[in-house]
Motif scaffolding. Structure first.
Motif, mmCIF file in Angstrom:
data_model
loop_
_atom_site.group_PDB
_atom_site.id
_atom_site.type_symbol
_atom_site.label_atom_id
_atom_site.label_comp_id
_atom_site.label_asym_id
_atom_site.label_seq_id
_atom_site.Cartn_x
_atom_site.Cartn_y
_atom_site.Cartn_z
ATOM 1 N N VAL A 90 6.227 -6.769 9.362
ATOM 2 C CA VAL A 90 7.364 -6.356 8.541
ATOM 3 C C VAL A 90 8.678 -6.659 9.259
ATOM 4 C CG1 VAL A 90 8.576 -4.342 7.589
ATOM 5 C CG2 VAL A 90 6.123 -4.594 7.234
ATOM 6 N N ILE A 91 8.743 -6.371 10.553
ATOM 7 C CA ILE A 91 9.959 -6.626 11.331
ATOM 8 C C ILE A 91 10.300 -8.116 11.344
ATOM 9 C CG2 ILE A 91 10.856 -6.647 13.702
ATOM 10 C CD1 ILE A 91 9.494 -3.893 14.058
ATOM 11 N N LEU A 92 9.291 -8.956 11.523
ATOM 12 C CA LEU A 92 9.544 -10.401 11.532
ATOM 13 C C LEU A 92 10.014 -10.889 10.167
ATOM 14 C CD1 LEU A 92 6.556 -11.772 13.652
ATOM 15 C CD2 LEU A 92 8.988 -11.919 14.231
ATOM 16 N N ARG A 93 9.350 -10.455 9.117
ATOM 17 C CA ARG A 93 9.732 -10.923 7.781
ATOM 18 C C ARG A 93 11.127 -10.448 7.404
ATOM 19 N NH1 ARG A 93 4.197 -9.523 6.557
ATOM 20 N NH2 ARG A 93 4.895 -7.549 5.651
ATOM 21 N N GLY A 130 13.582 -9.684 9.342
ATOM 22 C CA GLY A 130 14.628 -10.270 10.164
ATOM 23 C C GLY A 130 14.829 -11.755 9.985
ATOM 24 N N LEU A 131 13.774 -12.464 9.575
ATOM 25 C CA LEU A 131 13.836 -13.917 9.609
ATOM 26 C C LEU A 131 13.669 -14.597 8.250
ATOM 27 C CD1 LEU A 131 11.825 -14.544 12.908
ATOM 28 C CD2 LEU A 131 14.293 -14.557 12.585
ATOM 29 N N LEU A 132 13.389 -13.833 7.220
ATOM 30 C CA LEU A 132 13.252 -14.417 5.887
ATOM 31 C C LEU A 132 14.364 -13.876 4.993
ATOM 32 C CD1 LEU A 132 9.371 -14.262 5.380
ATOM 33 C CD2 LEU A 132 10.771 -16.200 6.122
ATOM 34 N N PRO A 133 15.464 -14.602 4.886
ATOM 35 C CA PRO A 133 16.608 -14.117 4.100
ATOM 36 C C PRO A 133 16.234 -13.852 2.645
ATOM 37 C CG PRO A 133 17.199 -16.050 5.407
ATOM 38 C CD PRO A 133 15.712 -15.906 5.495
ATOM 39 N N GLY A 134 16.795 -12.804 2.103
ATOM 40 C CA GLY A 134 16.585 -12.508 0.693
ATOM 41 C C GLY A 134 15.412 -11.597 0.405
ATOM 42 N N ARG A 135 14.569 -11.335 1.376
ATOM 43 C CA ARG A 135 13.445 -10.430 1.124
ATOM 44 C C ARG A 135 13.953 -8.990 1.104
ATOM 45 N NH1 ARG A 135 8.166 -12.615 1.750
ATOM 46 N NH2 ARG A 135 7.414 -10.487 1.806
ATOM 47 N N SER A 136 13.395 -8.207 0.207
ATOM 48 C CA SER A 136 13.836 -6.819 0.068
ATOM 49 C C SER A 136 12.977 -5.864 0.888
ATOM 50 C CB SER A 136 13.788 -6.398 -1.409
ATOM 51 O OG SER A 136 12.466 -6.537 -1.926
ATOM 52 N N GLU A 137 11.917 -6.357 1.504
ATOM 53 C CA GLU A 137 11.000 -5.505 2.260
ATOM 54 C C GLU A 137 11.692 -4.987 3.519
ATOM 55 O OE1 GLU A 137 6.464 -5.898 4.054
ATOM 56 O OE2 GLU A 137 7.721 -7.672 3.820
ATOM 57 N N SER A 178 11.919 -1.330 6.395
ATOM 58 C CA SER A 178 11.352 -0.081 6.895
ATOM 59 C C SER A 178 12.459 0.592 7.700
ATOM 60 C CB SER A 178 10.139 -0.363 7.786
ATOM 61 O OG SER A 178 10.545 -0.930 9.023
ATOM 62 N N PRO A 179 12.300 1.856 8.077
ATOM 63 C CA PRO A 179 13.321 2.474 8.932
ATOM 64 C C PRO A 179 13.588 1.654 10.190
ATOM 65 C CG PRO A 179 11.856 4.162 8.065
ATOM 66 C CD PRO A 179 11.277 2.839 7.658
ATOM 67 N N ASN A 180 12.550 1.052 10.762
ATOM 68 C CA ASN A 180 12.734 0.241 11.968
ATOM 69 C C ASN A 180 13.583 -0.991 11.687
ATOM 70 O OD1 ASN A 180 11.254 1.826 13.813
ATOM 71 N ND2 ASN A 180 9.324 0.954 13.115
ATOM 72 N N THR A 181 13.320 -1.689 10.600
ATOM 73 C CA THR A 181 14.081 -2.909 10.317
ATOM 74 C C THR A 181 15.542 -2.597 10.003
ATOM 75 O OG1 THR A 181 13.520 -2.927 7.947
ATOM 76 C CG2 THR A 181 12.012 -4.067 9.446
ATOM 77 N N ARG A 182 15.777 -1.475 9.333
ATOM 78 C CA ARG A 182 17.169 -1.096 9.051
ATOM 79 C C ARG A 182 17.910 -0.763 10.341
ATOM 80 N NH1 ARG A 182 14.429 0.930 4.508
ATOM 81 N NH2 ARG A 182 14.072 2.995 5.416
ATOM 82 N N TYR A 183 17.225 -0.134 11.273
ATOM 83 C CA TYR A 183 17.875 0.191 12.540
ATOM 84 C C TYR A 183 18.114 -1.065 13.378
ATOM 85 C CZ TYR A 183 19.381 2.956 16.507
ATOM 86 O OH TYR A 183 20.144 3.504 17.518
ATOM 87 N N ILE A 184 17.179 -1.986 13.342
ATOM 88 C CA ILE A 184 17.355 -3.245 14.080
ATOM 89 C C ILE A 184 18.592 -3.983 13.586
ATOM 90 C CG2 ILE A 184 16.362 -5.549 14.434
ATOM 91 C CD1 ILE A 184 13.577 -4.071 14.426
ATOM 92 N N ARG A 185 18.782 -4.027 12.280
ATOM 93 C CA ARG A 185 19.973 -4.683 11.742
ATOM 94 C C ARG A 185 21.242 -3.972 12.244
ATOM 95 N NH1 ARG A 185 18.982 -3.946 6.669
ATOM 96 N NH2 ARG A 185 17.574 -5.722 6.594
ATOM 97 N N TYR A 186 21.196 -2.655 12.250
ATOM 98 C CA TYR A 186 22.335 -1.861 12.711
ATOM 99 C C TYR A 186 22.625 -2.101 14.185
ATOM 100 C CZ TYR A 186 24.764 2.401 14.291
ATOM 101 O OH TYR A 186 25.627 3.286 14.875
#
Length: 304
Positions: A98-101, A103-110, A112-120
């Protein structure tokens, strides 16, 4: 295997390597960073053990001293959350994917709390570095998550023929960790010193990987499964050599990498690099996370 290493005196040599390490450390800043991050994690709905937060903010203070409190917090955020991400992804392959997708696949809506924090966390560090370094920094992060997925294919018997040395360059987050030193001083900024980083980074990675393997082995042996997946154990099984021989090879490689990094550095860069590497070994030996006090009671624990 553990006894063979402890009886060899090699760990005593690593303790001696850090004997003279005693620089000033901003403990108040580390405590403030830990408190701020604990509140942030709760707000984002991510789970990070308080011990991890405390250990890693202190680690950052030891290895990468930063006078500016805002920059220090931005780095603490990345160091703590990346350490936790490594632990989570090692035991949850689906979350790594999930983290890889995300972070690296633009436009995907998938997400998780972890991915939102990574972006932040990357948005927060962006104001302290040039865009090219930020792109490279993100690349190193996602490469490491890819390495975690490769490591998940290891078998306990080391019969899988996966090249653990190749995977180790990916899965240790070592490129990511070492290049964060560029925030400490202009003499190490990536945009002004790209030739140094290009020449030294392979040795930087070797140092972190080898010394981490050497000083994590007791904690991993207590855990059990982590020990079986370690590069030193897999090398022992794959090559049919004594564990002590494989351990000594990693130790020798790590110390050779330490010397090469310092040889490549300028006089201005060298003190920052020396502190970073000595502090890395010191932290492993004195942090409760690695349990060395079980074996060497004289090693005073470091706590923020």
């Amino acid at each position: 295997m553990v006894a063979s290493v402890l009886d060899s005196g090699l760990v005593d040599g690593m303790i001696a390597f850090t004997d003279a390490f005693d620089p000033p450390v901003n403990l108040a800043q580390a405590r403030a960073g830990a408190a701020a991050l604990t509140a942030e994690f709760a707000a984002f709905g991510v789970t990070v053990p308080p011990a991890t937060t405390g250990h890693i903010t202190l680690m950052r203070s030891l290895m990468v001293p930063i006078a500016d409190d805002a920059l220090a917090l931005a780095l603490d955020r990345i160091w703590v959350f990346t350490t936790n991400t490594d632990d989570v992804c090692c035991h949850d392959r689906a979350e790594a994917e999930v983290i890889l997708r995300a972070g690296l696949l633009p436009g995907r809506s998938e997400t998780s709390p972890n991915t939102r924090y990574i972006r932040y966390m990357f948005d927060e560090i962006a104001r302290f570095c040039d865009p090219t370094f930020l792109a490279v920094f993100k690349t190193f992060f996602y490469n490491a998550v890819t390495g975690v997925l490769m490591e998940a294919e290891f078998t306990p018997e080391a019969s899988d023929e996966v090249d653990s040395d190749f995977v180790r360059v990916f899965n240790g987050f070592s490129q990511f960790w070492f290049t964060s030193l560029q925030f400490t001083d202009p003499c190490l900024r990536s945009d002004r010193n790209r030739a140094f980083w290009s020449a030294a980074l392979s040795s930087c990675v070797a140092f972190l990987n080898d010394v981490n393997d050497v000083l994590s082995f007791y904690k991993e042996a207590v855990h059990g499964e982590d020990f079986l997946a370690s590069r030193i154990h897999r090398r022992t099984v794959a090559e049919g050599i004594p564990y002590l021989a494989a351990y000594r090879r990693s130790l020798d490689s790590g110390l050779a990498a330490y010397r090469r990094v310092l040889d490549l550095a300028t006089d201005e860069q060298r003190p920052h690099l020396d502190r970073y590497m000595k502090a890395f070994a010191f932290w492993h030996l004195h942090c409760r996370r690695y349990r060395w006090q079980d074996v060497y009671p004289g090693l005073t624990p470091v706590d923020a």
